[in-house]
Structure formats: C-alpha cells, structure tokens
Design a protein around this motif. Sequence first.
Motif: not given
Length: 179
Positions: A159-179
């Motif tokens: 809501d109220g966020r562009g797709p790139q902002q959401v992608v950035g959030d997900i990429l940040g999350y994925l970075d925290t899951r890297q071994p």
Amino acid sequence: MTAANTSGFPRPKVVLVGPPGAGKSTVGRRLAKALNVGLVDSDDLLSAAYGKPCGEVFSELGEDGFRDVEPRYVREALRSDGVVSLGGGAVLSAANRAMLAGHTVVHIDVSAEEGVRRTAGDTNRPVLAADDRLAHYRGLLDEREQYYREVAGFRARTDGRGPQQVVGDILGYLDTRQP
C-alpha cells in the motif's frame, strides 16, 4: 552453484505469496530482474496446461476443483531456481503449504481497500466476483491471513509504495538470509 532441495531439483531464490492485486506479478518481475533470474508463476503454468486464462479454468472447475489441480503447478513452479509467484489462494491447500516448508517465502500484502482498487474492472479474477467487493475481499484476507503467516518468513506491504521500494525491502530480507 544452485541450491537444490531434497528431491534434487533447483530451489527458488524466493517464493511470493499474497492475495489477488497485492503486486506479486509486478514485484516478481522486478525482483527476478534484480536477481538476474527467471520468474515462474504457478497460475501461468496452469493456464498454459489448460490452454486458457487461469480465471476461465477457475470458473469451469469451480474453486474446489481448481484447488485440487493447483498443487501440480505449485510443485512444478517450485522446481525453478528463480523467483516463484503463487496464485493468491494457493496457501489454502495444506499440500501447497507443506511444499513451501524450507523455502524462502515472502508475503506480498495489501489492504482490502487497495486490493479492490487494483483489481477493479478485472474480469479475469472470478474469485473476486461479488456484489460487495470490499466485504468479499476482506473475507478473503481474513480467511487466508493465518496461512500467509504460516508459510512466510517476511511480509512486504505494498500500500502506498512503489514496486521498487517493495523489491528493495525483499532484497534486504534476502541479504539477511545469506549464509
């Protein structure tokens, strides 16, 4: 080297779940591009197998019939090594939820008001057909929320966020899951 699951197939980098209109397809395309991988959508696989739009298959089979055949296409999608997007109701099936165990799953979330706005006029989503679309959408969210929470390790609001902002959030999350 691609990480494989216990069946020897590749593992998706991330699996996206969420209600219709949340942005799974849009975010999925951009996320796949950012990760330099492909995007597989279980609804697209089902549509291709039946030779018609997913909404038509849903209408013809009814929701119960559709949910009975859906796990085949979820299983196929999960054999990808890219980004996977699942249909909005895929989490209703215990078999589908079990297949998501051990995967990196992100819940793409949207409010009922925004979901209704985004899907207004879309006749390819018979699951949303109702006289009171907002009440119906709220009911879908209420029914599915527990399952989205069960399978997902991260929730991304759109809501109220562009797709790139959401992608950035997900990429940040994925970075925290890297071994």
